[in-house]
Design a protein around this motif. Structure first.
Motif, short mmCIF file in Angstrom:
data_model
loop_
_atom_site.label_atom_id
_atom_site.label_comp_id
_atom_site.label_asym_id
_atom_site.label_seq_id
_atom_site.Cartn_x
_atom_site.Cartn_y
_atom_site.Cartn_z
N TYR A 39 29.97 30.54 41.70
CA TYR A 39 30.10 31.61 42.61
C TYR A 39 29.94 31.06 43.96
O TYR A 39 30.26 31.67 44.80
CB TYR A 39 29.19 32.85 42.13
CG TYR A 39 30.20 34.03 42.54
CD1 TYR A 39 31.19 34.30 42.97
CD2 TYR A 39 29.08 34.65 43.52
CE1 TYR A 39 31.17 35.64 43.40
CE2 TYR A 39 29.20 35.35 44.82
CZ TYR A 39 30.00 36.06 44.04
OH TYR A 39 30.64 37.55 44.67
N TYR A 71 42.37 39.26 35.51
CA TYR A 71 41.74 40.16 36.38
C TYR A 71 40.76 39.43 37.48
O TYR A 71 40.49 39.90 38.95
CB TYR A 71 40.96 41.27 35.93
CG TYR A 71 39.75 42.45 37.23
CD1 TYR A 71 40.52 43.01 37.95
CD2 TYR A 71 38.59 41.54 37.24
CE1 TYR A 71 40.22 44.01 38.84
CE2 TYR A 71 38.61 42.70 38.45
CZ TYR A 71 38.78 43.72 38.73
OH TYR A 71 38.17 44.47 40.27
N ARG A 72 39.92 38.16 37.32
CA ARG A 72 39.57 37.17 37.99
C ARG A 72 39.62 36.83 38.70
O ARG A 72 39.17 36.47 39.87
CB ARG A 72 37.74 37.11 37.48
CG ARG A 72 36.75 37.80 37.12
CD ARG A 72 35.69 38.78 38.35
NE ARG A 72 35.23 39.59 37.12
CZ ARG A 72 34.55 40.49 37.83
NH1 ARG A 72 34.96 41.04 39.28
NH2 ARG A 72 33.74 41.63 37.50
N GLN A 75 41.59 37.44 41.29
CA GLN A 75 41.17 38.44 42.94
C GLN A 75 40.77 36.87 43.72
O GLN A 75 40.61 37.13 45.30
CB GLN A 75 39.96 38.91 42.37
CG GLN A 75 39.53 39.75 41.52
CD GLN A 75 40.62 41.02 41.71
OE1 GLN A 75 39.91 41.67 43.07
NE2 GLN A 75 41.06 41.82 41.36
N HIS A 76 41.42 36.05 43.74
CA HIS A 76 41.54 34.95 44.64
C HIS A 76 41.77 34.54 45.41
O HIS A 76 43.34 34.69 45.17
CB HIS A 76 41.34 33.33 43.38
CG HIS A 76 39.89 33.17 43.31
ND1 HIS A 76 38.19 33.34 43.20
CD2 HIS A 76 39.17 33.38 41.65
CE1 HIS A 76 37.32 33.14 42.18
NE2 HIS A 76 38.18 33.87 41.20
N LYS A 77 41.81 35.26 47.45
CA LYS A 77 43.11 35.08 47.77
C LYS A 77 43.55 33.90 48.45
O LYS A 77 44.62 33.49 48.75
CB LYS A 77 42.69 35.77 49.28
CG LYS A 77 40.91 34.89 49.73
CD LYS A 77 40.83 35.33 51.43
CE LYS A 77 39.72 34.44 51.26
NZ LYS A 77 38.64 35.13 52.17
N LYS A 83 48.88 37.18 42.59
CA LYS A 83 47.87 38.68 41.96
C LYS A 83 49.27 40.01 41.64
O LYS A 83 49.85 40.09 40.63
CB LYS A 83 47.02 39.73 43.15
CG LYS A 83 46.41 40.50 42.66
CD LYS A 83 46.15 41.45 43.88
CE LYS A 83 45.39 42.73 43.60
NZ LYS A 83 45.09 43.79 44.76
#
Length: 538
Positions: A39, A71-72, A75-77, A83
């Motif tokens: 992380y 879901y995780r 979240q990664h741009k 998404k």
């Protein structure tokens, strides 16, 4: 970590790594550390940590796995467009989460990844997905918790389905992530990896990885911390004592962690006294790998003034945890006098936590190996309590609370927290069919059942109380409960079974499932319009 960062450079690159080892060897600690490091470095794509005894009940089932990972991921741009692609799938097919895991993975992960390929630089994407504690997955949902055989089959099926889905993802060229799976080497998991030796790397936590050095470092650090906090002399825990404890740990980190929690328990006295007691318990002449840990568990459990009762409490708490009963409810259910929780479990806080960070009630088992120990008569010997005894104990607690019309330790009872509603909702599961109930018991239960669940709880009780009756003779509890329920339902305008239906029920008993078959079940509440007519004008 080297494999996560540079695994594609291996001669035979693999996308899957299986981290395995026996109970207490530190798998979850390692998985958690890897997740933290990844992380920080931007390498963690997603993670899911199963737990059969701690945290949210959703961590026990396979159903939330793919949705949580998806879901995780979205979240990664840096994964441009993912998404939007995933949300489009969900909007077009809201039932996608009810499908088989393979289908969920295809629709929610693989297809969207193919769609967004080329929209962003993969060098900036995260690298790894971590799934820990796969062996603790209990099945698909709470509905799978039932008979021991059915539960085991559900667990096995869930393990196979999760492994199949994750390995399929790794084999797909559009899937860029590596996956770390941490679990015990249970037969079905071991068989999966052994039949496909080229599928995954395997790290097994045994003596080759020198756990003794880590355990020694941990013990020395914790002994120093205790010395500073309690202002003890530097000689209070000599080097040879640390060496003895490292030897007794036999590579099991949970042994060392339990030792430290035991020494740091102010309820039982200063650390020096606890250390002396611990050294008196040593049993180095037994070569069995779990013998030192088992001996430690036994000795700690024997510090309870009623060790057999403490085991029953622990097993009841653990059994109720599958449906996520709040700790305050369990405490009020178990206590027959104020402060009994401290009396029974106060000396066992090295094995199970009794409070949360704010000081409120919370039961937390520190490691599943304690439940393994209690469930194996060859290991727990005189402390072993079988399932039948636990069932009888649980039924007795529910019976006593019913007869007392609430918690027996009344000084801790807070009606606003809804103890009686919670109690009545679950009473059906723990009814003693052989007990002598009175009509007033039934009337109190009917009055206290939450209004919003009467249409489920009452028919369910009506069906379940009759399950063990013979066709020619009903048990005493059944006679009392069915008579009281029928009188109540007739008074309230419910549809009640006819004489013919009751006669048929003697031979082929009515079955009832929550939320299902309500129109067909012979005991059911009237529609709202008829309820209003029956109740009359306000």
């Amino acid at each position: 970590m080297s494999w996560i960062r540079h695994g594609e450079e291996d001669d035979t690159p693999m996308k899957l790594l299986w981290l395995s080892g026996p109970a207490g060897s530190g798998k979850t600690a390692i998985a958690g550390t890897i997740a933290d490091e990844c992380y920080k470095e931007g390498l963690l794509a997603a993670s899911f940590f199963f737990s059969a005894f701690a945290g949210s009940k959703n961590r026990r089932w396979k159903k939330p796995v793919i949705p949580s990972l998806v879901y995780r991921l979205i979240q990664h741009k840096y994964i441009v467009g993912l998404k939007e692609a995933v949300l489009t799938v969900i909007e077009d097919d809201p039932m996608v989460f009810e499908r088989h895991l393979d289908q969920q993975l295809e629709e929610l992960v693989l297809k969207p990844l193919r769609k967004v390929a080329g929209l962003s630089d993969r060098r900036h994407w995260p690298e790894v997905i971590i799934v820990d504690g796969l062996d603790e997955c209990q099945g698909n949902s709470e509905l799978d918790v039932g008979a021991e055989r059915d539960s085991q089959e559900s667990r096995t099926t869930a393990h196979k389905e999760i492994l199949s889905a994750l390995s399929r993802a790794c084999a797909d060229p559009s899937f860029p992530f590596r996956i770390v799976i941490a679990s015990r080497p249970e037969p079905v998991i071991r068989h999966f990896f052994s039949t496909s030796p080229d599928l995954a790397l395997n790290i097994f936590l045994d003596d080759r990885y020198d756990p003794d050095s880590d355990i020694q470092l941990f013990l020395e650090a914790m002994f120093s911390d205790i010395r500073r906090r309690f202002k003890l002399p530097s000689t209070w825990a000599p080097r040879h004592v640390v060496d003895l404890l490292v030897k007794e740990a036999s590579g099991q980190f949970i042994y060392a962690a339990t030792v430290i929690r035991f020494l740091d328990n102010p309820r039982q006295g200063p650390p020096q006294k606890q250390l002396s007691r611990l050294l008196e318990w040593r049993r180095l002449d037994n070569a069995e790998p779990f013998a030192p840990l088992d001996a430690l568990y036994k000795r700690i459990l024997h510090t309870s003034p009623d060790h057999v009762l403490s085991v029953k409490w622990l097993l009841l708490i653990y059994g109720h945890s599958s449906v996520n009963h709040p700790a305050w409810y369990l405490q009020e259910l178990l206590e027959s006098y104020p402060g009994e929780t401290e009396y029974v479990l106060g000396n066992l806080t090295s094995l199970v936590g009794l409070a949360d960070e704010q000081g409120g009630s919370r039961f937390r088992f520190y490691h599943k190996s304690l439940l393994d120990f209690l469930g194996d008569p060859s290991r727990s010997s005189e402390l072993y309590v079988d399932d039948e005894d636990v069932t009888r104990f649980t039924q007795k607690r529910y019976y006593d609370v019913l007869r007392g019309r609430g918690p027996q330790a009344n000084t801790t009872y807070t009606p606003s927290r809804g103890f009686t509603g919670h109690f009545c909702k679950w009473f059906e599961r723990y009814t003693d069919r052989l007990a002598r109930y009175s009509s007033s018991d039934v009337e109190w239960w009917l009055a206290e059942v939450p209004v919003e669940s009467k249409d489920d709880d009452i028919p369910c009780m009506f069906a379940s109380i009759h399950k063990r009756c013979r066709w020619y003779h009903c048990l005493p509890a059944c006679d009392v409960w069915r008579k009281g329920i029928l009188q109540y339902c007739e008074r309230e305008g419910w549809r009640i079974p006819t004489a013919s239906e009751l006669f048929q029920d003697r031979f082929k008993k009515f079955g009832y499932m929550y939320g299902a078959n309500k129109p067909e079940y012979p005991l059911r509440d009237p529609p709202p319009r008829l309820q209003a007519r029956h109740q009359g004008p306000s």
